[in-house]
Write a protein that holds these residues in place. Structure first.
Motif, PDB file in Angstrom:
ATOM      1  N   GLU A  27      32.841  27.016  37.618  1.00 23.72           N
ATOM      2  CA  GLU A  27      33.944  27.282  37.948  1.00 23.72           C
ATOM      3  C   GLU A  27      34.048  28.115  35.912  1.00 23.72           C
ATOM      4  O   GLU A  27      33.269  27.252  34.895  1.00 23.72           O
ATOM      5  N   PRO A  28      35.101  28.349  35.512  1.00 23.80           N
ATOM      6  CA  PRO A  28      35.006  29.176  34.285  1.00 23.80           C
ATOM      7  C   PRO A  28      35.868  28.074  33.197  1.00 23.80           C
ATOM      8  O   PRO A  28      36.083  28.612  32.198  1.00 23.80           O
TER       9      PRO A  28
ATOM     10  N   GLN B   4      40.628  28.054  50.384  1.00 24.40           N
ATOM     11  CA  GLN B   4      41.043  28.029  49.361  1.00 24.40           C
ATOM     12  C   GLN B   4      43.067  28.801  49.470  1.00 24.40           C
ATOM     13  O   GLN B   4      43.103  29.241  48.468  1.00 24.40           O
TER      14      GLN B   4
ATOM     15  N   TYR C 259      38.786  38.891  34.345  1.00 22.66           N
ATOM     16  CA  TYR C 259      39.181  38.502  33.706  1.00 22.66           C
ATOM     17  C   TYR C 259      39.610  39.154  31.595  1.00 22.66           C
ATOM     18  O   TYR C 259      38.647  39.726  31.269  1.00 22.66           O
TER      19      TYR C 259
ATOM     20  N   PHE D  93      35.912  33.718  43.936  1.00 28.12           N
ATOM     21  CA  PHE D  93      35.239  34.508  44.123  1.00 28.12           C
ATOM     22  C   PHE D  93      33.603  32.743  44.172  1.00 28.12           C
ATOM     23  O   PHE D  93      34.269  32.007  44.092  1.00 28.12           O
TER      24      PHE D  93
ATOM     25  N   HIS E 187      42.469  23.726  44.024  1.00 24.30           N
ATOM     26  CA  HIS E 187      42.124  23.578  42.681  1.00 24.30           C
ATOM     27  C   HIS E 187      43.633  22.512  41.914  1.00 24.30           C
ATOM     28  O   HIS E 187      44.229  22.790  41.031  1.00 24.30           O
TER      29      HIS E 187
HETATM   30  O1  HGY Z   1      38.145  31.026  40.498  1.00 20.42           O
HETATM   31  C1  HGY Z   1      38.098  31.043  41.688  1.00 20.42           C
HETATM   32  O2  HGY Z   1      38.018  31.957  42.395  1.00 20.42           O
HETATM   33  C2  HGY Z   1      36.789  29.921  42.021  1.00 20.42           C
HETATM   34  O3  HGY Z   1      37.338  29.215  42.388  1.00 20.42           O
HETATM   35  N1  HGY Z   1      36.306  29.564  40.738  1.00 20.42           N
END
Ligand code: HGY
Ligand code: MN
Ligand code: MN
Ligand code: MN
Length: 412
Positions: A126-127, A194, A216, A359, A384
């Motif tokens: 995760e970012p 998801q 991003y 992703f 999420h």
């Molecule tokens: O944001 C995404 O696609 C992943 O869940 N980090």
């Protein structure tokens, strides 16, 4: 290959304890105390499953089941265990626990396999903490080097490099994390969808064809902070109104994009001074574009840039956009797509092929190995969030298909 639902349930419920709060989901941000506990748990679970455990300089964890011909390139499976804030209990965890249970089942059955099988828990998918995701797999692909590790910082201003060093990782050997084509024979990641497609079509599993890539950006809009009453509509240079217009332009451009799948999201907005009776003078916001075509992302960005210039002129604001990262979409290897599909067909499991909008670490693993992904249905298509849910039965079924596919690949 039978996999007990109770084992899957146990692993997922145990893991959810680390950073989990009833009603608030799971917050297990990379290298947080909860993540460190989760990492320790995964290593113990790998050992309990009969796997040899190791960890690399950025904290990727490996659980290996040696093959009869260990000199051959291994077959990998696995996912991540870090979460977003108030995230779910399945994003990443389903594929990590599923990988461990698949290898446990293979080991317990004594099923012969030439190639070593490896379950991987990738670091920091995760970012959320450092602004870029897939830290562990990105380093494996050679896209995250020491310079980047020193440049990316958490909200407190501490770099990934310092974070790793303080945790005792030999981060100066980050280049040893790197993998090159041929080092890994094949990789299969199991993950929740998801999204709503599998549930809507009554499918229990999904075979992923392509992984959309994220691009991003940070954007800053400078206007003029001023009095909400005394400044006429003609005189104002409202940074938030400009931001709102950019948001609508982005949405239109992505909807019109010439691509099989594209999304555009402004998920974070910081308004200054963020006060009831003050015209916002400054806004920072983020853009998250996902696309199965990098060319289409290029077209969206070119058009967005022209529109931003128009908005600058018309609203008397300054707009600055900075690229955080722009990753490339990855195609899942056709042979493994067909392998997974064939197992589902033979077992009479309703499945479909689909694109991944999210992703995954597989996007970077694809830089050095043929990849494939097996999706599990997300209830109501949400993720999420604390409501994220996939049945343990579906996770166990996915792990059984995963185990079968891994064995085929490990005997090639
Ligand atoms: O944001 C995404 O696609 C992943 O869940 N980090
Ligand atoms: Mn996620
Ligand atoms: Mn994930
Ligand atoms: Mn294809």
């Amino acid at each position: 290959m039978k996999i007990a639902v109770d084992r899957v349930r146990e692993g997922l419920e145990d893991l959810a304890r680390f950073g989990g709060t009833p009603g608030e989901g799971v917050s297990r941000l990379v290298f947080s105390p909860a993540d460190l506990l989760g990492r320790a748990y995964v290593k113990e679970r790998m050992k309990g499953a009969g796997l040899n455990v190791s960890e690399d300089a950025i904290g990727n964890i490996f659980g290996t089941l040696p093959g009869t011909e260990p000199e051959l390139a291994p077959v990998w499976t696995g996912s991540h265990i870090d979460t977003v804030l108030r995230g779910g209990r399945f994003d990443g965890m389903a594929g990590t626990i599923g990988a461990i249970e698949a290898l446990r089942a293979i080991g317990e059955a004594g099923a012969p396999h030439r190639r070593t099988l490896t379950a991987v828990a990738y670091t920091g998918e995760e970012p959320s903490v450092f602004g870029i995701g897939c830290l562990g797999s990105r380093a494996m692909a050679g896209v995250l080097d020491l310079e980047t590790a020193k440049a990316v910082k958490n909200e407190a201003g501490k770099s990934l490099y310092d974070t790793l060093a303080e945790l005792g990782y030999d981060v100066d050997r980050l280049d040893a994390v790197r993998r090159k084509p041929g080092d890994v024979y094949a990789a299969i990641e199991m993950h929740i969808e998801q999204g709503p497609k599998l549930e809507r079509s009554g499918c229990r599993l999904g075979v992923v064809t392509d992984i959309s890539a994220p691009a991003y950006f940070n954007v800053w809009v400078e206007g003029l902070q001023s009095h909400a009453g005394g400044t006429s509509m003609a005189d104002r240079r409202d940074a938030f109104a400009a931001t709102a217009e950019i948001s609508m332009v982005l949405e239109r451009l992505v909807k019109e994009a010439k691509s099989v799948y594209a999304t555009g999201t402004i998920g974070r907005v910081d308004v200054t001074p963020n006060a009831l009776n003050v015209i916002p003078g400054r806004v920072h916001f983020t853009i998250d574009i996902r696309n199965t075509s990098d060319g289409s992302t290029g077209e969206i960005l070119a058009a967005l840039s022209e529109e931003m210039k128009r908005i600058e002129r018309e609203r008397g604001v300054k707009v600055r956009m900075q690229t955080i990262n722009r990753d490339l979409p990855v195609h899942c290897e056709d042979g493994m797509q067909d392998l997974l599909a064939g197992i589902c067909e033979r077992r009479g499991i309703p499945f479909k092929r689909l694109i991944s909008g999210a992703f995954h670490d597989s996007m970077f693993v694809g830089a050095f190995a043929p990849i494939s992904m097996l999706f599990l249905p997300s209830r109501d298509g949400v993720s999420h969030c604390p409501e994220e849910w996939t049945s343990y039965e579906d996770v166990a079924l996915g792990a059984e298909v995963l185990a079968e596919a891994l064995l085929v690949k490990a005997n090639e």
